[in-house]
Design a protein around this motif. Structure first.
Motif, PDB file in Angstrom:
ATOM      1  N   VAL A   1      -8.570   1.611   5.311  1.00 29.18           N
ATOM      2  CA  VAL A   1      -7.546   2.359   5.586  1.00 29.18           C
ATOM      3  C   VAL A   1      -7.958   3.852   7.174  1.00 29.18           C
ATOM      4  O   VAL A   1      -6.989   3.939   7.512  1.00 29.18           O
ATOM      5  CB  VAL A   1      -7.152   3.798   4.594  1.00 29.18           C
ATOM      6  CG1 VAL A   1      -6.016   3.727   4.716  1.00 29.18           C
ATOM      7  CG2 VAL A   1      -7.309   2.759   3.006  1.00 29.18           C
ATOM      8  N   TRP A   2      -8.825   3.900   6.856  1.00 28.72           N
ATOM      9  CA  TRP A   2      -9.573   4.859   7.850  1.00 28.72           C
ATOM     10  C   TRP A   2      -9.964   3.816   9.640  1.00 28.72           C
ATOM     11  O   TRP A   2      -9.726   5.115  10.602  1.00 28.72           O
ATOM     12  CB  TRP A   2     -10.511   5.388   7.803  1.00 28.72           C
ATOM     13  CG  TRP A   2     -10.182   6.293   7.257  1.00 28.72           C
ATOM     14  CD1 TRP A   2      -9.360   6.392   5.415  1.00 28.72           C
ATOM     15  CD2 TRP A   2      -8.701   7.650   7.131  1.00 28.72           C
ATOM     16  NE1 TRP A   2      -9.097   7.321   4.747  1.00 28.72           N
ATOM     17  CE2 TRP A   2      -8.943   8.285   5.976  1.00 28.72           C
ATOM     18  CE3 TRP A   2      -8.549   8.096   8.385  1.00 28.72           C
ATOM     19  CZ2 TRP A   2      -8.155   9.495   5.801  1.00 28.72           C
ATOM     20  CZ3 TRP A   2      -7.862   9.203   8.367  1.00 28.72           C
ATOM     21  CH2 TRP A   2      -7.403   9.939   7.210  1.00 28.72           C
ATOM     22  N   SER A   3      -9.352   2.861   9.671  1.00 27.78           N
ATOM     23  CA  SER A   3     -10.173   2.183  11.088  1.00 27.78           C
ATOM     24  C   SER A   3      -8.931   3.244  12.014  1.00 27.78           C
ATOM     25  O   SER A   3      -7.607   2.956  11.696  1.00 27.78           O
ATOM     26  CB  SER A   3      -9.483   0.555  11.324  1.00 27.78           C
ATOM     27  OG  SER A   3      -8.171   0.352  11.455  1.00 27.78           O
ATOM     28  N   VAL A   4      -8.846   3.505  13.361  1.00 24.48           N
ATOM     29  CA  VAL A   4      -8.281   3.838  14.282  1.00 24.48           C
ATOM     30  C   VAL A   4      -7.764   2.799  15.530  1.00 24.48           C
ATOM     31  O   VAL A   4      -8.115   3.220  16.390  1.00 24.48           O
ATOM     32  CB  VAL A   4      -9.095   5.068  14.556  1.00 24.48           C
ATOM     33  CG1 VAL A   4      -8.243   6.598  13.658  1.00 24.48           C
ATOM     34  CG2 VAL A   4     -10.022   4.935  15.532  1.00 24.48           C
ATOM     35  N   ALA A   5      -6.432   1.464  14.541  1.00 27.11           N
ATOM     36  CA  ALA A   5      -6.640   0.884  16.002  1.00 27.11           C
ATOM     37  C   ALA A   5      -5.023   1.200  16.503  1.00 27.11           C
ATOM     38  O   ALA A   5      -4.143   1.803  16.172  1.00 27.11           O
ATOM     39  CB  ALA A   5      -5.468   0.021  15.223  1.00 27.11           C
TER      40      ALA A   5
ATOM     41  N   ARG B   1      -3.319   9.935   9.210  1.00 22.44           N
ATOM     42  CA  ARG B   1      -3.671   9.443  10.397  1.00 22.44           C
ATOM     43  C   ARG B   1      -2.881   9.628  11.400  1.00 22.44           C
ATOM     44  O   ARG B   1      -3.106  10.072  12.713  1.00 22.44           O
ATOM     45  CB  ARG B   1      -3.389   7.857   9.917  1.00 22.44           C
ATOM     46  CG  ARG B   1      -5.430   7.879   9.542  1.00 22.44           C
ATOM     47  CD  ARG B   1      -5.670   6.532   9.391  1.00 22.44           C
ATOM     48  NE  ARG B   1      -4.682   5.617  10.407  1.00 22.44           N
ATOM     49  CZ  ARG B   1      -5.017   4.159  10.465  1.00 22.44           C
ATOM     50  NH1 ARG B   1      -5.237   3.820   8.941  1.00 22.44           N
ATOM     51  NH2 ARG B   1      -4.651   3.644  11.096  1.00 22.44           N
ATOM     52  N   ARG B   2      -1.672   9.106  10.797  1.00 24.08           N
ATOM     53  CA  ARG B   2       0.070   9.246  11.195  1.00 24.08           C
ATOM     54  C   ARG B   2      -0.262  10.368  12.086  1.00 24.08           C
ATOM     55  O   ARG B   2       0.736  10.794  13.435  1.00 24.08           O
ATOM     56  CB  ARG B   2       1.095   8.859  11.212  1.00 24.08           C
ATOM     57  CG  ARG B   2       1.101   7.695  10.501  1.00 24.08           C
ATOM     58  CD  ARG B   2       2.172   6.870   9.373  1.00 24.08           C
ATOM     59  NE  ARG B   2       3.392   6.932  10.375  1.00 24.08           N
ATOM     60  CZ  ARG B   2       4.004   6.022  10.226  1.00 24.08           C
ATOM     61  NH1 ARG B   2       3.786   5.330   8.995  1.00 24.08           N
ATOM     62  NH2 ARG B   2       5.202   5.578  11.034  1.00 24.08           N
TER      63      ARG B   2
ATOM     64  N   ARG C   1       1.247  -1.009  -0.220  1.00 27.87           N
ATOM     65  CA  ARG C   1      -0.130   0.087  -0.075  1.00 27.87           C
ATOM     66  C   ARG C   1       1.179   1.305  -0.490  1.00 27.87           C
ATOM     67  O   ARG C   1       0.618   2.335   0.414  1.00 27.87           O
ATOM     68  CB  ARG C   1      -1.303   0.035   1.059  1.00 27.87           C
ATOM     69  CG  ARG C   1      -2.212  -1.026   1.516  1.00 27.87           C
ATOM     70  CD  ARG C   1      -3.031   0.084   0.832  1.00 27.87           C
ATOM     71  NE  ARG C   1      -4.301  -0.835  -0.310  1.00 27.87           N
ATOM     72  CZ  ARG C   1      -5.595  -0.355   0.003  1.00 27.87           C
ATOM     73  NH1 ARG C   1      -5.451   0.534   1.340  1.00 27.87           N
ATOM     74  NH2 ARG C   1      -6.292  -0.942   0.375  1.00 27.87           N
TER      75      ARG C   1
ATOM     76  N   GLY D   1      -4.145  -2.278   8.983  1.00 20.79           N
ATOM     77  CA  GLY D   1      -4.382  -1.413   8.649  1.00 20.79           C
ATOM     78  C   GLY D   1      -3.529  -0.243   9.949  1.00 20.79           C
ATOM     79  O   GLY D   1      -3.862   1.282  10.008  1.00 20.79           O
ATOM     80  N   TYR D   2      -3.039  -1.452  10.792  1.00 22.58           N
ATOM     81  CA  TYR D   2      -2.296  -0.344  12.154  1.00 22.58           C
ATOM     82  C   TYR D   2      -1.261   0.834  11.747  1.00 22.58           C
ATOM     83  O   TYR D   2      -0.541   0.510  11.162  1.00 22.58           O
ATOM     84  CB  TYR D   2      -1.726  -1.228  12.538  1.00 22.58           C
ATOM     85  CG  TYR D   2      -0.624  -0.376  13.892  1.00 22.58           C
ATOM     86  CD1 TYR D   2      -1.467   0.005  15.006  1.00 22.58           C
ATOM     87  CD2 TYR D   2       0.582  -0.421  14.031  1.00 22.58           C
ATOM     88  CE1 TYR D   2      -0.680   0.895  15.942  1.00 22.58           C
ATOM     89  CE2 TYR D   2       1.032   0.194  15.261  1.00 22.58           C
ATOM     90  CZ  TYR D   2       0.431   1.043  15.446  1.00 22.58           C
ATOM     91  OH  TYR D   2       1.634   1.693  16.741  1.00 22.58           O
ATOM     92  N   GLN D   3      -1.488   1.823  11.817  1.00 27.06           N
ATOM     93  CA  GLN D   3      -0.748   3.036  11.891  1.00 27.06           C
ATOM     94  C   GLN D   3       0.109   3.745  13.240  1.00 27.06           C
ATOM     95  O   GLN D   3      -1.399   4.026  13.914  1.00 27.06           O
ATOM     96  CB  GLN D   3      -1.341   4.136  11.065  1.00 27.06           C
ATOM     97  CG  GLN D   3      -1.568   3.674   9.662  1.00 27.06           C
ATOM     98  CD  GLN D   3       0.399   3.249   9.019  1.00 27.06           C
ATOM     99  OE1 GLN D   3       0.912   3.812   9.312  1.00 27.06           O
ATOM    100  NE2 GLN D   3      -0.647   2.784   8.007  1.00 27.06           N
ATOM    101  N   PRO D   4       1.218   3.735  13.080  1.00 30.64           N
ATOM    102  CA  PRO D   4       1.342   4.043  14.412  1.00 30.64           C
ATOM    103  C   PRO D   4       1.066   5.617  15.065  1.00 30.64           C
ATOM    104  O   PRO D   4       1.374   6.663  13.733  1.00 30.64           O
ATOM    105  CB  PRO D   4       2.805   4.474  15.091  1.00 30.64           C
ATOM    106  CG  PRO D   4       3.533   3.682  14.003  1.00 30.64           C
ATOM    107  CD  PRO D   4       2.046   3.388  12.965  1.00 30.64           C
ATOM    108  N   ASN D   5       0.427   6.077  16.009  1.00 35.79           N
ATOM    109  CA  ASN D   5       0.622   7.921  16.156  1.00 35.79           C
ATOM    110  C   ASN D   5       1.793   8.508  16.708  1.00 35.79           C
ATOM    111  O   ASN D   5       2.379   8.172  17.594  1.00 35.79           O
ATOM    112  CB  ASN D   5      -0.070   7.905  17.472  1.00 35.79           C
ATOM    113  CG  ASN D   5      -1.298   9.017  17.972  1.00 35.79           C
ATOM    114  OD1 ASN D   5      -0.410   9.929  17.733  1.00 35.79           O
ATOM    115  ND2 ASN D   5      -2.075   9.068  18.298  1.00 35.79           N
TER     116      ASN D   5
ATOM    117  N   ARG E   1      -1.156  -5.068   9.097  1.00 36.69           N
ATOM    118  CA  ARG E   1      -1.107  -4.977   7.437  1.00 36.69           C
ATOM    119  C   ARG E   1      -2.917  -4.823   7.913  1.00 36.69           C
ATOM    120  O   ARG E   1      -3.442  -4.290   6.944  1.00 36.69           O
ATOM    121  CB  ARG E   1      -0.437  -5.733   6.979  1.00 36.69           C
ATOM    122  CG  ARG E   1       0.058  -5.750   5.426  1.00 36.69           C
ATOM    123  CD  ARG E   1       1.252  -6.451   4.467  1.00 36.69           C
ATOM    124  NE  ARG E   1       1.830  -6.557   5.433  1.00 36.69           N
ATOM    125  CZ  ARG E   1       2.206  -7.510   5.225  1.00 36.69           C
ATOM    126  NH1 ARG E   1       1.591  -8.398   5.001  1.00 36.69           N
ATOM    127  NH2 ARG E   1       3.369  -7.820   6.217  1.00 36.69           N
TER     128      ARG E   1
END
Lengths: 354, 354
Positions: B11-15, A134-135, A124, B57-61, B54
DNA sequence: CGGTTGCATGAAACCGGTTACAGCGAGATG
DNA sequence: CATCTCGCTGTAACCGGTTTCATGCAACCG
């Protein structure tokens, strides 16, 4: 009140809100309120906190604040500066960028230029923008259309984040765009050439797949109709918004049996290329061929004999985009697309009249 | 392994990291290690975490990460775009900016354009940059010299944050700068004019208080000496790096009894103004007066008869600045000032030779 | 005078990561 | 077999703010 001393006078002391609270003999919560909700805290307390804050040079940590509130006061700039395409080099963008930055600054927002090429790991990779948004908890984004429009930009605009696009319509519930009155500007240009006595008016267009390219062509055609001038297919040549494309297109126009006595060129860079091609053919501007460009970039005034052109309100782009994105961030309804007026700037390339 | 479904494919799930840890049946610490210290975690665990990350869709804050590590992976751009001064409009800056952004992106850093005018409350309003750096935990800054140099910039460079200045020497233990070989370029220009048979070589300089202005003048003088040409004070006129200044300066040169047969103009914008002044005086370039500019901005190639000029490596500026600031961020010693080579681009304004 | 109201404040949980430290099991060693 | 080492992982504190909720207190009311 004991004077605060030592490292505290430095701009660089790293005081936290708890430290400041301790100094003032109040709780962190109260200090926080002083900055975010001043009216709920007692006037005396407030003054004391503010005074002490100034003394020790307290600066709230934005990362912590963003973490807690999910508001970053940052707007992302999506500006695809791919090396392979020259798009971003267009002088047009600099003024827009400055206008945007200034307008956002004035509203308390920073502008984050998003890295794209950075980490291209994973399937992706193309969603670098979405990820960055988002980050970093970006509050909104501004997209500069530099010619391509890959699917990730669409995902971005449809993701629900406040999004303003420049010069290109976008989908998305919280997405809108800002553009110039391209068709109107083109009509101005044709009308002007007509007033100057020209009747065989050709055009060099931008790429048909770009919005400004298509719109300017439409304006040209509309005005021809309104003036009762014939539509001649051989008088419409597509360019690429760059110098070389304008040069090539003009040569095509000059090769025809029946050459035009005026050309509306849908971009100043192309117009400069056209000027050069005309010169190479041993013809003169404006005597043999009059020229009107579009954009009013810096060169337009510098290149002899001065390029008549349709000026876009470049600073206005930035301001309008900032307004739109900030209003959406503040919860307002998605504003309708904004169309900025264009004006004709008359210079040597279309005067004197025939 | 049960497939992750529903909103998780978005892509927007906020995990969060805890959510991801729960799904994988490990602790948040392990997940964190997977991303920051992959080698210490068991290969199977690592793979599973990455796979799950993946999927959802985890993205670190980044705010949380910055808060914890004090590293923001953002570099601030200090670029004073004051409306009152035209400095920032110079076309030169766009290419530098793009180069900088690209080079930083490639190294994993974002570029934050700092707001200045925003909140100008308090006696220390001028320290907006310093404040922003602290508030956002910026890892470094790049300063573009746009002509003024107020004390807050000095405080910034001396504050200890990695700092790279463009075209201007700076103080500070972790501060360095990038510049072009201004003197060398000027010598190239003069030498070139001399080779073309010119002997009465004047110069239009930049403002004496700017570094490039002073350096280019020095190069001009050095080369005159080397060639054994006389130093004539009336052949040195100060300009302002902009069109009108070049125009005015050229008029001064033309008013003299004994006019030069060549002019080294220390900036292309000024050179275009000079071209115009020469034209207005009924003289021709290069026949009567040869011209060499400096910068190689876009117009240089477009304005007839083509402006011979000393080209600066604009993209190289950005790259060099990015390299320097990132290396300091990574703990390397403060690199010495970097001087980029300049090259002569010969066009019509100095050919053919006399 | 008891009860309500409203103002000003504090305690504590929370935001979502990182990391020092401790612990655990397996294999190696004496 | 006791112990040591090593590889891997979990617990919990911490980063520096914000915000909910509860509370103390004074004024106000009937």
């Amino acid at each position: 009140m004991k004077p605060v001393t030592a490292r505290c006078d430095s701009v660089w002391s790293v005081a936290t809100i708890r430290e400041l609270a301790r100094l003032c003999g109040v709780s962190p919560a109260t200090v926080s309120r002083v900055f975010n909700n001043p009216e709920v805290v007692n006037a005396n307390t407030r003054e004391q906190v503010l005074r002490t804050a100034r003394q020790i040079g307290y600066q709230p940590n934005e990362s912590a604040r963003t973490l807690a509130t999910k508001k970053s006061f940052m707007v992302g700039l999506v500006w695809d500066t791919d090396h392979r395409r020259p798009g971003w080099r267009h002088p047009f963008f600099q003024e827009i960028l400055i206008g945007l930055k200034t307008a956002l600054s004035g509203r308390g927002y920073h502008l984050l230029m998003l890295a794209t090429s950075g980490d291209t790991g994973g399937e992706r990779a193309e969603d670098a923008y979405v990820r960055a948004v988002r980050r970093h908890n970006l509050d909104g984004v501004v997209m500069i259309d530099s010619g391509t429009w890959d699917p990730s930009l669409r995902r971005l605009s449809e993701s629900g984040i406040p999004c303003v696009s420049l010069d290109r319509p976008v989908e998305g519930s919280r997405a809108t765009y800002v553009t110039s009155d391209n068709a109107g500007g083109a009509r101005l240009a044709v009308q002007h050439l007509h007033e100057r006595g020209r009747r065989a008016i050709a055009t060099i267009t931008g790429p048909a797949h770009t919005r400004p390219g298509a719109e300017r062509l439409r304006g040209y055609q509309d005005e021809l109709s309104r003036l009762g001038l014939p539509h001649r297919p051989e008088f419409v040549v597509e360019g690429d918004f760059y110098l070389s494309g304008g040069h090539a297109a003009m040569r095509r126009l000059l090769e025809a049996d029946d050459r035009p006595d005026a050309v509306f060129v849908a971009g100043d860079e192309m117009a400069v290329g056209a000027l050069r091609a005309i010169g190479e053919a041993g013809l003169k501007v404006p005597e043999d061929i009059a020229l009107v460009g579009f954009d009013d970039i810096e060169v337009a005034a510098l290149v002899p004999p001065g390029l008549t052109t349709v000026a876009q309100d470049k600073a206005g782009f930035g301001t309008a985009a900032a307004e739109a994105v900030v209003s959406m961030i503040n919860g307002a309804d998605t504003p309708p697309p904004r169309v900025l007026p264009t004006t004709l700037v008359v210079r040597g390339s279309s005067t004197p009249p025939l």
